[in-house]
Design a protein around this motif. Structure first.
Motif, PDB file in Angstrom:
ATOM      1  N   MET A   1       9.918  -9.974  10.707  1.00 53.90           N
ATOM      2  CA  MET A   1       9.032 -11.118  10.886  1.00 53.90           C
ATOM      3  C   MET A   1       7.733 -10.867  10.126  1.00 53.90           C
ATOM      4  N   GLY A   2       7.173 -11.889   9.513  1.00 56.97           N
ATOM      5  CA  GLY A   2       5.914 -11.754   8.796  1.00 56.97           C
ATOM      6  C   GLY A   2       5.379 -13.123   8.453  1.00 56.97           C
ATOM      7  N   PHE A   3       4.141 -13.188   8.029  1.00 66.79           N
ATOM      8  CA  PHE A   3       3.553 -14.460   7.636  1.00 66.79           C
ATOM      9  C   PHE A   3       2.438 -14.194   6.658  1.00 66.79           C
ATOM     10  N   ASP A   4       2.041 -15.231   5.918  1.00 68.77           N
ATOM     11  CA  ASP A   4       1.085 -15.083   4.843  1.00 68.77           C
ATOM     12  C   ASP A   4      -0.223 -15.783   5.177  1.00 68.77           C
ATOM     13  N   ALA A   5      -1.270 -15.352   4.493  1.00 67.62           N
ATOM     14  CA  ALA A   5      -2.552 -16.057   4.550  1.00 67.62           C
ATOM     15  C   ALA A   5      -3.100 -16.086   3.131  1.00 67.62           C
ATOM     16  N   THR A   6      -3.650 -17.196   2.730  1.00 68.58           N
ATOM     17  CA  THR A   6      -4.198 -17.299   1.392  1.00 68.58           C
ATOM     18  C   THR A   6      -5.416 -16.401   1.267  1.00 68.58           C
ATOM     19  N   ASP A   7      -5.430 -15.593   0.245  1.00 65.71           N
ATOM     20  CA  ASP A   7      -6.534 -14.675  -0.008  1.00 65.71           C
ATOM     21  C   ASP A   7      -7.383 -15.228  -1.131  1.00 65.71           C
ATOM     22  N   THR A   8      -8.638 -14.846  -1.165  1.00 64.75           N
ATOM     23  CA  THR A   8      -9.516 -15.341  -2.215  1.00 64.75           C
ATOM     24  C   THR A   8      -9.364 -14.540  -3.499  1.00 64.75           C
ATOM     25  N   GLY A   9      -8.455 -13.550  -3.472  1.00 67.38           N
ATOM     26  CA  GLY A   9      -8.214 -12.750  -4.664  1.00 67.38           C
ATOM     27  C   GLY A   9      -7.129 -13.364  -5.512  1.00 67.38           C
ATOM     28  N   THR A  10      -6.204 -12.519  -6.002  1.00 66.41           N
ATOM     29  CA  THR A  10      -5.209 -12.989  -6.952  1.00 66.41           C
ATOM     30  C   THR A  10      -3.923 -13.474  -6.297  1.00 66.41           C
ATOM     31  N   GLY A  11      -3.788 -13.336  -5.015  1.00 69.34           N
ATOM     32  CA  GLY A  11      -2.550 -13.769  -4.384  1.00 69.34           C
ATOM     33  C   GLY A  11      -2.667 -13.768  -2.879  1.00 69.34           C
ATOM     34  N   PRO A  12      -1.554 -14.070  -2.203  1.00 68.44           N
ATOM     35  CA  PRO A  12      -1.573 -14.096  -0.740  1.00 68.44           C
ATOM     36  C   PRO A  12      -1.516 -12.695  -0.152  1.00 68.44           C
ATOM     37  N   VAL A  13      -2.089 -12.560   1.028  1.00 66.47           N
ATOM     38  CA  VAL A  13      -1.942 -11.334   1.805  1.00 66.47           C
ATOM     39  C   VAL A  13      -0.692 -11.499   2.660  1.00 66.47           C
ATOM     40  N   THR A  14       0.237 -10.588   2.497  1.00 68.25           N
ATOM     41  CA  THR A  14       1.502 -10.644   3.226  1.00 68.25           C
ATOM     42  C   THR A  14       1.518  -9.548   4.280  1.00 68.25           C
ATOM     43  N   VAL A  15       1.912  -9.897   5.486  1.00 71.39           N
ATOM     44  CA  VAL A  15       1.985  -8.939   6.584  1.00 71.39           C
ATOM     45  C   VAL A  15       3.443  -8.698   6.950  1.00 71.39           C
ATOM     46  N   ARG A  16       3.804  -7.435   7.019  1.00 72.73           N
ATOM     47  CA  ARG A  16       5.155  -7.104   7.466  1.00 72.73           C
ATOM     48  C   ARG A  16       5.127  -5.792   8.250  1.00 72.73           C
ATOM     49  N   ARG A  17       6.225  -5.531   8.899  1.00 75.66           N
ATOM     50  CA  ARG A  17       6.283  -4.384   9.811  1.00 75.66           C
ATOM     51  C   ARG A  17       6.765  -3.122   9.111  1.00 75.66           C
ATOM     52  N   GLY A  18       6.197  -2.007   9.558  1.00 73.99           N
ATOM     53  CA  GLY A  18       6.600  -0.716   9.040  1.00 73.99           C
ATOM     54  C   GLY A  18       5.827  -0.318   7.796  1.00 73.99           C
ATOM     55  N   ILE A  19       5.680   0.991   7.607  1.00 75.00           N
ATOM     56  CA  ILE A  19       5.054   1.543   6.406  1.00 75.00           C
ATOM     57  C   ILE A  19       6.162   1.874   5.421  1.00 75.00           C
ATOM     58  N   PRO A  20       6.147   1.295   4.229  1.00 77.18           N
ATOM     59  CA  PRO A  20       7.225   1.570   3.269  1.00 77.18           C
ATOM     60  C   PRO A  20       7.220   3.030   2.820  1.00 77.18           C
ATOM     61  N   ASP A  21       8.397   3.504   2.449  1.00 75.86           N
ATOM     62  CA  ASP A  21       8.496   4.853   1.882  1.00 75.86           C
ATOM     63  C   ASP A  21       7.587   4.960   0.662  1.00 75.86           C
ATOM     64  N   GLY A  22       6.835   6.034   0.597  1.00 74.85           N
ATOM     65  CA  GLY A  22       5.939   6.247  -0.518  1.00 74.85           C
ATOM     66  C   GLY A  22       4.526   5.778  -0.284  1.00 74.85           C
ATOM     67  N   ALA A  23       4.306   5.012   0.806  1.00 73.87           N
ATOM     68  CA  ALA A  23       2.970   4.494   1.088  1.00 73.87           C
ATOM     69  C   ALA A  23       2.265   5.270   2.193  1.00 73.87           C
ATOM     70  N   GLU A  24       2.852   6.394   2.602  1.00 71.17           N
ATOM     71  CA  GLU A  24       2.281   7.135   3.733  1.00 71.17           C
ATOM     72  C   GLU A  24       0.879   7.662   3.416  1.00 71.17           C
ATOM     73  N   ARG A  25       0.685   8.176   2.219  1.00 71.66           N
ATOM     74  CA  ARG A  25      -0.630   8.719   1.860  1.00 71.66           C
ATOM     75  C   ARG A  25      -1.677   7.614   1.856  1.00 71.66           C
ATOM     76  N   ARG A  26      -1.342   6.488   1.284  1.00 71.89           N
ATOM     77  CA  ARG A  26      -2.267   5.355   1.259  1.00 71.89           C
ATOM     78  C   ARG A  26      -2.586   4.892   2.681  1.00 71.89           C
ATOM     79  N   ALA A  27      -1.581   4.838   3.544  1.00 73.40           N
ATOM     80  CA  ALA A  27      -1.798   4.443   4.935  1.00 73.40           C
ATOM     81  C   ALA A  27      -2.737   5.428   5.630  1.00 73.40           C
ATOM     82  N   ALA A  28      -2.527   6.716   5.388  1.00 68.51           N
ATOM     83  CA  ALA A  28      -3.376   7.733   6.010  1.00 68.51           C
ATOM     84  C   ALA A  28      -4.811   7.624   5.501  1.00 68.51           C
ATOM     85  N   GLU A  29      -4.989   7.313   4.221  1.00 66.06           N
ATOM     86  CA  GLU A  29      -6.337   7.158   3.668  1.00 66.06           C
ATOM     87  C   GLU A  29      -7.062   5.979   4.316  1.00 66.06           C
ATOM     88  N   LEU A  30      -6.356   4.860   4.485  1.00 66.82           N
ATOM     89  CA  LEU A  30      -6.968   3.705   5.148  1.00 66.82           C
ATOM     90  C   LEU A  30      -7.336   4.041   6.596  1.00 66.82           C
TER      91      LEU A  30
END
Length: 210
Positions: A1-30
């Protein structure tokens, strides 16, 4: 399940569940950017803390926000005895050593929160500073609320420290109400905050404007 919101940048912000493989370091930094001041005494130095968090994340206990394919926000939650940030006592001792690790375990124990029956506990929200104020936090909260509804929880609980009024204001806008405040003046010098407020939102309750 997920949904979008229009962002003022270059595209929509998309929300989805789970941290994708390879994004663990970025998630930890945030996560560290959002909570490093609070967790620093237990997990510093920062580079080691981020590495420890990235290694021990429970990827299925997060909802994530993406902009142009880049992870820009996440919210963690505790359910079924597992939360976003993992790592056993043995893992802490292995990473930091037995001598230095023991007092770190005592500090980490201060942040442990155990849910009541049919209660989902949020671990907090972290959003890239460059896109704060664009509704990403609200999107993440509502996706966590959807998880709580599907799991037949009766309420969502979170804890917010007194030095983060912006986060509390967001939670209040999304339908959370304060139920109690625990004064912890002895932690102000060590961790930078002197009170923790517990907030609840009934499952099915929405913030204004929904």
């Amino acid at each position: 399940m997920g949904f979008d919101a229009t962002d003022t940048g270059t595209g929509p912000v998309t929300v989805r569940r789970g941290i994708p493989d390879g994004a663990e370091r970025r998630a930890a930094e945030l996560y560290w950017d959002a909570f490093g001041r609070k967790l620093g005494p237990a997990l510093n130095p920062p580079d080691k803390a981020v590495s420890f968090l990235a290694t021990h994340l429970n990827a299925d206990r997060a909802v994530c926000a993406f902009l142009d394919g880049r992870l820009v926000g996440l919210a963690g939650y505790q359910l079924g005895g597992r939360s976003l940030t993992g790592g056993s006592a043995a893992a802490v001792l292995r990473a930091y050593g037995h001598l230095r690790g023991l007092h770190r375990l005592l500090l980490l124990a201060l942040f442990e929160r155990h849910p009541a029956p049919r209660q989902l506990v949020m671990d907090g929200i972290a959003v890239d500073p460059g896109i704060r104020g664009r509704g990403v936090g609200s999107l993440l909260i509502e996706e966590v609320a959807a998880v709580a509804s599907e799991q037949r929880c009766r309420e969502i609980r979170l804890d917010v420290i007194d030095t983060n009024p912006r986060a509390r204001a967001l939670y209040e806008r999304r339908g959370f109400t304060a139920v109690r405040t625990e004064r912890t003046p002895w932690l102000r010098g060590l961790m930078g905050f002197g009170a923790v407020t517990t907030m609840h939102r009934p499952v099915g309750g929405n913030g204004p404007g929904d």
